[in-house]
Structure formats: C-alpha cells, structure tokens
Design an enzyme around this catalytic site. Structure first.
Site, PDB file in Angstrom:
ATOM      1  N   SER A 126       0.837  -1.201   0.000  1.00  9.28           N
ATOM      2  CA  SER A 126       0.000   0.000   0.000  1.00  9.28           C
ATOM      3  C   SER A 126       0.872   1.251   0.000  1.00  9.28           C
ATOM      4  CB  SER A 126      -0.854  -0.018   1.268  1.00  9.28           C
ATOM      5  OG  SER A 126      -1.472   1.225   1.466  1.00  9.28           O
ATOM      6  N   TYR A 150      -1.813  -1.189  10.919  1.00  7.83           N
ATOM      7  CA  TYR A 150      -2.095  -1.695   9.562  1.00  7.83           C
ATOM      8  C   TYR A 150      -0.900  -1.406   8.646  1.00  7.83           C
ATOM      9  CZ  TYR A 150      -3.674  -1.665   4.735  1.00  7.83           C
ATOM     10  OH  TYR A 150      -3.748  -1.875   3.379  1.00  7.83           O
ATOM     11  N   LYS A 154       2.051  -3.932   6.725  1.00  6.75           N
ATOM     12  CA  LYS A 154       2.440  -3.952   5.301  1.00  6.75           C
ATOM     13  C   LYS A 154       3.954  -3.761   5.165  1.00  6.75           C
ATOM     14  CE  LYS A 154      -1.521  -4.652   3.440  1.00  6.75           C
ATOM     15  NZ  LYS A 154      -1.784  -5.942   2.799  1.00  6.75           N
ATOM     16  N   ASN A 200     -13.571   4.817   4.124  1.00  9.79           N
ATOM     17  CA  ASN A 200     -12.933   5.447   2.970  1.00  9.79           C
ATOM     18  C   ASN A 200     -13.914   6.351   2.216  1.00  9.79           C
ATOM     19  OD1 ASN A 200     -11.360   2.393   2.904  1.00  9.79           O
ATOM     20  ND2 ASN A 200     -10.181   4.278   3.106  1.00  9.79           N
ATOM     21  N   GLY A 317      -3.887  11.169  11.635  1.00  9.17           N
ATOM     22  CA  GLY A 317      -3.091  10.285  10.774  1.00  9.17           C
ATOM     23  C   GLY A 317      -3.198  10.614   9.293  1.00  9.17           C
TER      24      GLY A 317
HETATM   25  P1  NAD Z   1     -10.947  -6.984   1.224  1.00  9.71           P
HETATM   26  O1  NAD Z   1     -11.122  -7.015   2.685  1.00  9.71           O
HETATM   27  O2  NAD Z   1     -12.136  -6.719   0.373  1.00  9.71           O
HETATM   28  O3  NAD Z   1     -10.284  -8.354   0.741  1.00  9.71           O
HETATM   29  C1  NAD Z   1      -9.388  -9.092   1.537  1.00  9.71           C
HETATM   30  C2  NAD Z   1      -9.844 -10.534   1.523  1.00  9.71           C
HETATM   31  O4  NAD Z   1      -8.947 -11.297   2.344  1.00  9.71           O
HETATM   32  C3  NAD Z   1     -11.252 -10.708   2.111  1.00  9.71           C
HETATM   33  O5  NAD Z   1     -12.029 -11.462   1.208  1.00  9.71           O
HETATM   34  C4  NAD Z   1     -11.016 -11.454   3.419  1.00  9.71           C
HETATM   35  O6  NAD Z   1     -12.088 -12.329   3.724  1.00  9.71           O
HETATM   36  C5  NAD Z   1      -9.721 -12.201   3.116  1.00  9.71           C
HETATM   37  N1  NAD Z   1      -8.904 -12.525   4.301  1.00  9.71           N
HETATM   38  C6  NAD Z   1      -8.541 -11.704   5.313  1.00  9.71           C
HETATM   39  N2  NAD Z   1      -7.793 -12.372   6.200  1.00  9.71           N
HETATM   40  C7  NAD Z   1      -7.663 -13.635   5.730  1.00  9.71           C
HETATM   41  C8  NAD Z   1      -6.999 -14.794   6.196  1.00  9.71           C
HETATM   42  N3  NAD Z   1      -6.334 -14.799   7.356  1.00  9.71           N
HETATM   43  N4  NAD Z   1      -7.065 -15.919   5.475  1.00  9.71           N
HETATM   44  C9  NAD Z   1      -7.759 -15.937   4.300  1.00  9.71           C
HETATM   45  N5  NAD Z   1      -8.409 -14.887   3.818  1.00  9.71           N
HETATM   46  C10 NAD Z   1      -8.360 -13.737   4.515  1.00  9.71           C
HETATM   47  O7  NAD Z   1      -9.796  -5.929   0.901  1.00  9.71           O
HETATM   48  P2  NAD Z   1      -9.299  -5.348  -0.490  1.00  9.71           P
HETATM   49  O8  NAD Z   1      -9.677  -3.925  -0.524  1.00  9.71           O
HETATM   50  O9  NAD Z   1      -9.696  -6.230  -1.600  1.00  9.71           O
HETATM   51  O10 NAD Z   1      -7.741  -5.405  -0.267  1.00  9.71           O
HETATM   52  C11 NAD Z   1      -6.949  -6.501  -0.697  1.00  9.71           C
HETATM   53  C12 NAD Z   1      -5.527  -6.310  -0.193  1.00  9.71           C
HETATM   54  O11 NAD Z   1      -5.027  -5.070  -0.686  1.00  9.71           O
HETATM   55  C13 NAD Z   1      -5.399  -6.249   1.324  1.00  9.71           C
HETATM   56  O12 NAD Z   1      -4.223  -6.917   1.696  1.00  9.71           O
HETATM   57  C14 NAD Z   1      -5.294  -4.766   1.612  1.00  9.71           C
HETATM   58  O13 NAD Z   1      -4.573  -4.502   2.784  1.00  9.71           O
HETATM   59  C15 NAD Z   1      -4.524  -4.278   0.375  1.00  9.71           C
HETATM   60  N6  NAD Z   1      -4.773  -2.862   0.079  1.00  9.71           N
HETATM   61  C16 NAD Z   1      -6.066  -2.429  -0.083  1.00  9.71           C
HETATM   62  C17 NAD Z   1      -6.300  -1.082  -0.330  1.00  9.71           C
HETATM   63  C18 NAD Z   1      -7.703  -0.559  -0.488  1.00  9.71           C
HETATM   64  O14 NAD Z   1      -7.899   0.665  -0.416  1.00  9.71           O
HETATM   65  N7  NAD Z   1      -8.712  -1.373  -0.718  1.00  9.71           N
HETATM   66  C19 NAD Z   1      -5.212  -0.180  -0.449  1.00  9.71           C
HETATM   67  C20 NAD Z   1      -3.922  -0.666  -0.307  1.00  9.71           C
HETATM   68  C21 NAD Z   1      -3.706  -2.025  -0.049  1.00  9.71           C
HETATM   69  C1  UD1 Z   2      -6.871   5.422   4.082  1.00 11.31           C
HETATM   70  C2  UD1 Z   2      -5.936   4.889   5.138  1.00 11.31           C
HETATM   71  C3  UD1 Z   2      -4.750   4.215   4.453  1.00 11.31           C
HETATM   72  C4  UD1 Z   2      -5.228   3.120   3.507  1.00 11.31           C
HETATM   73  C5  UD1 Z   2      -6.222   3.736   2.509  1.00 11.31           C
HETATM   74  C6  UD1 Z   2      -6.811   2.722   1.583  1.00 11.31           C
HETATM   75  C7  UD1 Z   2      -6.198   6.349   7.106  1.00 11.31           C
HETATM   76  C8  UD1 Z   2      -5.550   7.376   7.962  1.00 11.31           C
HETATM   77  N1  UD1 Z   2      -5.503   5.976   6.003  1.00 11.31           N
HETATM   78  O1  UD1 Z   2      -6.162   6.303   3.268  1.00 11.31           O
HETATM   79  O2  UD1 Z   2      -3.865   3.665   5.405  1.00 11.31           O
HETATM   80  O3  UD1 Z   2      -4.145   2.559   2.806  1.00 11.31           O
HETATM   81  O4  UD1 Z   2      -7.296   4.367   3.238  1.00 11.31           O
HETATM   82  O5  UD1 Z   2      -7.611   1.807   2.277  1.00 11.31           O
HETATM   83  O6  UD1 Z   2      -7.277   5.843   7.402  1.00 11.31           O
HETATM   84  N2  UD1 Z   2     -12.188  11.671   3.734  1.00 11.31           N
HETATM   85  C9  UD1 Z   2     -13.179  12.544   4.146  1.00 11.31           C
HETATM   86  N3  UD1 Z   2     -14.322  12.014   4.674  1.00 11.31           N
HETATM   87  C10 UD1 Z   2     -14.529  10.666   4.807  1.00 11.31           C
HETATM   88  C11 UD1 Z   2     -13.507   9.788   4.382  1.00 11.31           C
HETATM   89  C12 UD1 Z   2     -12.346  10.330   3.866  1.00 11.31           C
HETATM   90  O7  UD1 Z   2     -13.043  13.754   4.049  1.00 11.31           O
HETATM   91  O8  UD1 Z   2     -15.581  10.255   5.310  1.00 11.31           O
HETATM   92  C13 UD1 Z   2     -10.961  12.247   3.134  1.00 11.31           C
HETATM   93  C14 UD1 Z   2      -9.696  11.916   3.907  1.00 11.31           C
HETATM   94  O9  UD1 Z   2      -9.456  12.884   4.883  1.00 11.31           O
HETATM   95  C15 UD1 Z   2      -8.665  11.927   2.766  1.00 11.31           C
HETATM   96  C16 UD1 Z   2      -9.440  11.454   1.536  1.00 11.31           C
HETATM   97  O10 UD1 Z   2     -10.816  11.668   1.857  1.00 11.31           O
HETATM   98  O11 UD1 Z   2      -8.221  13.228   2.541  1.00 11.31           O
HETATM   99  C17 UD1 Z   2      -9.249   9.978   1.211  1.00 11.31           C
HETATM  100  O12 UD1 Z   2      -9.549   9.218   2.379  1.00 11.31           O
HETATM  101  P1  UD1 Z   2      -9.609   7.605   2.346  1.00 11.31           P
HETATM  102  O13 UD1 Z   2     -10.493   7.161   1.255  1.00 11.31           O
HETATM  103  O14 UD1 Z   2      -9.921   7.157   3.738  1.00 11.31           O
HETATM  104  O15 UD1 Z   2      -8.133   7.171   1.942  1.00 11.31           O
HETATM  105  P2  UD1 Z   2      -6.717   7.581   2.589  1.00 11.31           P
HETATM  106  O16 UD1 Z   2      -6.859   8.617   3.627  1.00 11.31           O
HETATM  107  O17 UD1 Z   2      -5.809   7.867   1.472  1.00 11.31           O
END
Ligand code: NAD
Ligand code: UD1
Length: 362
Positions: A126, A150, A154, A200, A317
């Site tokens: 991430s 978290y 990573k 998010n 954060g």
């Molecule tokens: P998600 O929660 O939708 O998908 C993760 C999947 O992993 C889920 O289906 C969950 O059931 C499964 N899982 C969790 N723990 C497990 C375990 N111990 N054994 C087997 N399965 C398990 O999340 P996502 O948004 O699809 O994210 C996928 C990956 O990408 C994650 O590792 C997340 O940290 C990373 N990531 C996501 C974002 C984002 O904004 N969505 C951003 C950066 C990184």
């Molecule tokens: C967040 C996580 C980050 C993670 C990423 C993707 C935090 C501090 N960071 O990042 O670790 O990798 O999600 O899952 O949680 N915002 C609002 N109102 C809301 C929600 C968000 O104003 O209800 C703003 C936030 O302040 C930010 C932007 O929208 O400026 C994006 O927020 P978000 O979607 O949560 O992503 P990140 O902050 O980038």
C-alpha cells in the site's frame, strides 16, 4: 492453458476484480479466502461473469495444514496474495489481530510456498508505507515509515520479502503498492461492500448518494492543496486488476528458461541469476491527484445526485497529498492506468445503485 495461480483473499474487493482479469488473460485460478471480510455471493457473481465455476477453497492463510492440502492438490506458478485485514482504525484498537493476520499469516503462506517450491509472489502492499511523503509524486525509492499497525504490518511484510529475496535468489517477489483503489466492475455485479459505515471516501460518497447515509463529513479544509481538502491518487479497480496481470506476465518472462538462455547468450556477466526478480516494489497509481471536493463534484455530475457535506476537523493520521509516480510500472511492467475519474464514479454509482445493500441480498 496458461499457468495456475493461487489467489488468496480472492473473494474480496480487489481480489474479485482481479480474478476476472486473470481469467480473461487465460490464467487458471484457485481462490483461497476465509470470508472474514467478504461474501460467497462475490464468488458466485464472478463465476457468472466469467461463465465458468471458480475453484474456491474456504480457508485461512494462518492454517498451514489447509494450505498444504491446496498446494498438494494443485501445481501453482505463483501466488497473488490479497488476504489481509485493512481497516486503519481497527488496527489501532486491535494491533495483535492485525499483526497475527497480516504478518504471521503471510509468513505461514511463504513457508508453505517454500516447501512446495513455489517462489513467485505478487503481494498487496500500500502507499501507506510511504507515510507522510517528503516529495510528490512518490516514487518507489521514497523513504518508508508508518504510524499505525495496519501500515506497520504492510511494511513488516515488505521487509520480510526483501530479506527472503536476499537469502535465496530463486524467490521472485513483487510488492504492488496500491494508491487509492475505487470503482467497480462495469457490469455493476461486483464492487466494494464495506461491512459497516465506510471509512474510505468513495464508498462513503456513494452511500450518501444512494440515500443510506445522510451527509459526508469532509475531514479538513485547511490543507495546503488546490482547495484545502485532501488530495489522493484514485485508481480504478479494474485498472489495478490489470496491473496484477502485468506483474504475473513480468514474472513469467523473467523466470522463463528461454529468458535465462537469451540473457546468458547476450550478456557475458549474466548467469542463471538473471532470472531472479528478487524483491521488486512497484507503485500502482495513475500519477494524478484529485481533491475530496473534486471527487464529490465528479460523483455528483455522473450520478445526478446531490452529495450533502459538512467540513469537520482533520482525521488523525491523514496527510495532505499523496499521488504516485507511475513511471516504474510503465517501464518495467508495461502497465499504466487508463480510466479517468468519471469512469471511477460512474462504475461505483452503477454498483451502488444496483446493489444498495451490497452482497446482502436477503
Ligand atoms: P478486502 O477485505 O475486500 O479483501 C481481503 C480478503 O482477504 C477478504 O475477502 C477477506 O475475507 C480475506 N482474508 C482476510 N484475512 C484472511 C486470512 N487470514 N485468510 C484468508 N483470507 C483472509 O480488501 P481489499 O480492498 O480487496 O484489499 C486486498 C488487499 O489489498 C489487502 O491486503 C489490503 O490490505 C490491500 N490494500 C487495499 C487497499 C484498499 O484501499 N482497498 C489499499 C492498499 C492495499
Ligand atoms: C486510508 C488509510 C490508508 C489506507 C487507505 C486505503 C487512514 C488514515 N488511512 O487512506 O492507510 O491505505 O485508506 O484503504 O485511514 N475523507 C473525508 N471524509 C470521509 C472519508 C475520507 O473527508 O468520510 C478524506 C480523507 O481525509 C482523505 C481522503 O478523503 O483526505 C481519502 O480518504 P480515504 O479514502 O480514507 O483514503 P486515505 O486517507 O488515502
């Protein structure tokens, strides 16, 4: 038939979209997920979309015996490892749960991979590993630091992968550092389905638009950005999914015997080591920043819905701006994001309005 890939966490948001992209690229896939943050309905819908049953195993990455059964039953080229927990706030409240799931789980997976001599991995990292960036756009050489469990989980996995690559050059380990994945499959059949009130931005906006939530709180309007609100690099989840296909193609090219022979013939210094990728971190982002207010305006335009909002205090954060340098993904993987913010909003809206309760269809 192309290589077979194990997709951990393949029932989740990014995993389900990537399963479709992998299938379309001709890969054979096996999904392994404990469904802790996903629904069997997602797997069902992916199967319908690809018009083929998905091989799905309900299991936990911390369960070595279960993983060994899977590795015994299948011959994998590699693993795409999405499985993990991802809620920053929850990780602060339950750090052990996050380290256990994300770090210990990954170690168990790597141990089993090693035992079965499967050494190709694409890991979901991430942009959070960059902390508060000193320079923008953020490139892969930027310093890494994290302030929450978290993010630490990573970063810890990235360090483990780096050490592993140093210890044995047969490992080929790509860490894809995602920026802000949003959007949904254009069919409207699969998308992001947060369990609770979304943390998010994009899912929050779409739930306001569909009438599930009253209004959005914008966390801060005094950042040093174009309009005072936070700036992020939003990337369409289907572009992100293609990034995983590109990463696998790269691993295949780098590890193919033909590649080793070619390298050995053309470059004197190149030995069998040339086929090792080692540890390769790559940003997956668009390279463009969009502010919170700009995203709200784009969403409102495509959906035709008003998005009421109020400004509130900054979220602990949060950083002002975060966007990627996408150059390395282009030069090494030949991949770049294609879809603009309008598609991200359009596809999110289609998913949200067709499925106001996500996968909870009962
Ligand atoms: P998600 O929660 O939708 O998908 C993760 C999947 O992993 C889920 O289906 C969950 O059931 C499964 N899982 C969790 N723990 C497990 C375990 N111990 N054994 C087997 N399965 C398990 O999340 P996502 O948004 O699809 O994210 C996928 C990956 O990408 C994650 O590792 C997340 O940290 C990373 N990531 C996501 C974002 C984002 O904004 N969505 C951003 C950066 C990184
Ligand atoms: C967040 C996580 C980050 C993670 C990423 C993707 C935090 C501090 N960071 O990042 O670790 O990798 O999600 O899952 O949680 N915002 C609002 N109102 C809301 C929600 C968000 O104003 O209800 C703003 C936030 O302040 C930010 C932007 O929208 O400026 C994006 O927020 P978000 O979607 O949560 O992503 P990140 O902050 O980038």
């Amino acid at each position: 038939m192309k290589n077979k890939i194990l997709v951990t966490g393949g029932a989740g948001y990014i995993g389900s979209h990537t399963c479709i992209a992998l299938h379309e690229a001709g890969y054979d896939i096996v999904v392994y997920d404990n469904l802790s943050n996903s629904s069997p309905e997602a797997i069902k819908r992916v199967s319908t979309l690809i018009d083929q049953p998905i091989e799905f195993i309900e299991g936990d990455i911390r369960d070595a015996e279960s993983l060994k059964q899977v590795f015994t039953a299948h011959h994998f080229f590699g693993v795409i490892h999405f499985a993990g927990l991802k809620a920053v706030g929850e990780s602060v409240a339950k750090p052990l749960m996050y380290y256990n799931n994300n770090v210990s789980g990954t170690i168990t997976l790597l141990e089993v991979m090693s035992e079965y001599d499967v050494k190709n991995l694409v890991f979901s990292s991430s942009a959070t590993v960059y902390g508060d960036p000193e320079n923008l756009p953020i490139n892969e050489e930027s310093p890494r630091s994290c302030t929450n469990p978290y993010g630490q989980s990573k970063l810890a996995v990235e360090h483990i992968l780096e050490d592993l690559a140093k210890s044995d050059d047969r490992w080929n380990l790509i860490a894809l550092r995602y920026f802000n994945p949003v959007g949904a499959h254009p069919s409207g059949q699969i998308g992001e389905d947060p369990n609770d009130i979304p943390n998010n931005l994009m899912p929050y906006i779409s739930q306001v638009a569909v009438g599930k939530l009253k209004q959005l709180s914008i966390f801060g309007n005094d950042y040093p950005t174009v309009d005072g609100t936070g700036v992020r690099d939003f990337i369409h989840v289907t572009d992100l999914a293609q990034g995983h296909v590109a990463a696998l193609n790269y691993l295949e090219q780098q590890t193919s015997p033909e590649k080793s022979c070619l390298d050995t013939a053309s470059t004197k210094q190149t030995s069998s080591k040339s086929s090792s990728v080692g540890f390769l971190p790559i940003n997956l982002g668009t390279g463009k920043g969009t502010s919170v207010l700009e995203l709200i305006s784009a969403f409102s335009d495509v959906s035709g819905q008003a998005i009421p909002y109020q400004f509130t205090a900054r979220r602990a954060g949060d950083i002002a701006s975060c966007y990627a340098s996408a150059n390395k993904a282009k030069s090494s993987l030949g991949w770049q994001a294609k879809l603009p913010i309008t598609d991200m909003c359009q596809d999110t809206w289609r998913w949200q309005s067709m499925n106001p309760n996500g996968y909870n269809i009962s």
